[in-house]
Enzyme design. Structure first.
Site, short mmCIF file in Angstrom:
data_model
loop_
_atom_site.label_atom_id
_atom_site.label_comp_id
_atom_site.label_asym_id
_atom_site.label_seq_id
_atom_site.Cartn_x
_atom_site.Cartn_y
_atom_site.Cartn_z
N GLY A 6 0.84 -1.20 0.00
CA GLY A 6 0.00 0.00 0.00
C GLY A 6 0.87 1.24 0.00
O GLY A 6 2.07 1.18 0.32
N GLY A 7 0.30 2.36 -0.35
CA GLY A 7 1.04 3.61 -0.41
C GLY A 7 1.40 4.12 0.98
O GLY A 7 0.89 3.61 2.00
N GLY A 11 -1.89 3.19 6.12
CA GLY A 11 -2.26 2.50 7.36
C GLY A 11 -1.70 1.09 7.50
O GLY A 11 -2.18 0.32 8.34
N SER A 13 1.24 -0.08 8.77
CA SER A 13 1.89 -0.41 10.05
C SER A 13 0.88 -0.69 11.15
O SER A 13 1.06 -1.61 11.96
CB SER A 13 2.80 0.73 10.51
OG SER A 13 3.67 1.10 9.49
N ASP A 33 10.35 0.10 5.94
CA ASP A 33 10.91 1.00 6.96
C ASP A 33 12.08 0.34 7.70
O ASP A 33 13.11 0.97 7.91
CB ASP A 33 9.84 1.40 7.97
CG ASP A 33 8.89 2.46 7.42
OD1 ASP A 33 9.11 2.93 6.29
OD2 ASP A 33 7.93 2.82 8.11
#
Lengths: 173, 173, 173, 173
Positions: A6-7, A11, A13, A33
């Protein structure tokens, strides 16, 4: 293995943490990340590494891709060694990014999850987070899903992370 | 692959960042902190996961060990796939922890680095960090090195991280 | 009130946490980092706010100064209301920065502390932290002390934070 | 001055960052989180300071209250000195917490904002954050609003932070 795509600010994480809380077995969570955190500081702002443009664009260089390739193989090896793994990724290369994972996964079982969020809403959440370059959310909202196929899709625009996580968990045997 | 072992607050993370800055090739950094971050939140304070006692003791349970095993294999697989990897670890199992890595590494080349720091100094740095359970530094300072063998040893008691990193880098061909 | 002044990566925050741990009474800690965190995100990279140049230079604009002025008065008011306060600051304006505090302090008792660190050592610690613009430590090491007068000076080049904190604590009646 | 009151995980911080982004003038943001960060580490888990129970309960002791009192006066002094200030707080003392602010504020202009969120939704967001003691969101959701009066109320259950911020901003002259 569960792979969420997803971009930025869609949401992912929050859903990952809810999945970890809801699933009875322990699942390890990795993603773009944690991969970027593992890089040398100098690669977090270099042409060979990853650069974040003022308008929200993201570019990655050759060294980044080479390390990412090895990282992907390693994460798949963890799954082969018996660990349950959740990945959250941003398919900037669209279908090609999914293909890259598919090659590394071989015959390993995976649940493909698309995490969508309306561009304007993701943009607002990007402002509410305050720690991201403005523009990434809007730039990536639709692009990362182009040509990608999923087993489940969730949309955080009107659905809370916990409910999205439960919808995903229902697809695991 | 470079594996650093040392007690809590002995200065491993600073040395890792200096190694990443000093070495001309890009090295990925992983370690027990990033592994613990990947666990479900509930395992960060449970008997099956990892518990931090008020006196600085640390205990890990069966699920923790099983996931750690798979994680270790995955990290080694990243190295086999061509990535340069730096690990910072705390060998709570002493020689057995090193043996665990050795088995996973097979014939892969590795530089074993011992990071020492006098117990009283590490304890002071633990207070200066302010985000660690008091007592871990003192409890681990000597214990983690028992029976472990190294290619290089550095001591952060009187030597800055950057100089320690350079001493380590000098041992890489 | 205790006011610490020193360049970036000179070790101020570690000393502050040690002071808070060592002093029997509770002391509140504020400083330029917590002030910058309180600013709108957009001011953390704007000419009116604060800008960090690639070479380690730091510039602040008019709006920054106006808010900093009000913040200073508020912090002094906390001390007048009975709270013990430790400030860590970077006197980019040198003697003028101290003068600014003096005016706000009026007749309030304050212990002025200079935190020194040899430029090369501070530069190495900046690399070890990995989250600061390279060059700030070297640019600020001497500059921030020009024309400033102290009740105590500590030097973290060869002295641990905890010992520096004890030296400072010894000057409080 | 704007004062937001709401339970843990009700979405206050996101609204504050959106307010800072949307309002043309620069506003400084402080709150109970930044206050707790300013405390000595030992007070973040002591009867004299603040304790977080395993069931989500929060208790504060005498020293905590005394420092909070002085902090409140200081924040009000910043506003009197000309700074625009946004506070996000959790009125664990309900109406008495508001009264405490009122006394400190005197004749200073303030916009009272209630941030509500359905208990079950706040609880889900607490899981999605992963860094809070479970149970705080549910324990505080209604309690903190008892007997408190507002100029504006927003509800993050079905409304995004950015839209809540715009609704609040519309009430500023």
């Amino acid at each position: 293995m569960i792979i969420l795509n997803g971009g930025s600010s869609s949401g992912k994480s929050g859903i990952v943490r809810c999945l970890q809380a809801e699933l009875p077995d322990p699942w390890l969570a990795f993603g773009c990340d944690s991969f970027v955190d593992a890089l040398p500081a100098r690669m977090r702002a270099s042409d060979d590494g990853i650069t974040f443009d003022a308008d929200g664009g993201v570019s990655v260089g050759g060294e980044f891709r080479a390390l990412e390739e090895a990282w992907t193989e390693g994460v798949v090896a963890m799954a082969r060694a018996g660990a349950r793994i959740i990945i959250d990724d941003v398919f900037l290369g669209r279908a090609a990014s999914q293909e890259r994972w598919r090659k590394a996964l071989g015959d390993l079982d995976v649940l493909w999850v698309g995490v969508r969020c309306e561009s304007a809403v993701a943009e607002g959440r990007e402002i509410a987070r305050g720690d991201r370059v403005r523009g990434m959310a809007a730039a990536q909202a639709d692009l990362v899903h182009e040509g990608v196929t999923y087993d489940v899709e969730v949309d955080t625009t009107h659905t809370e992370s916990l409910l999205c996580a439960r919808a995903i968990a229902a697809h695991l045997r």
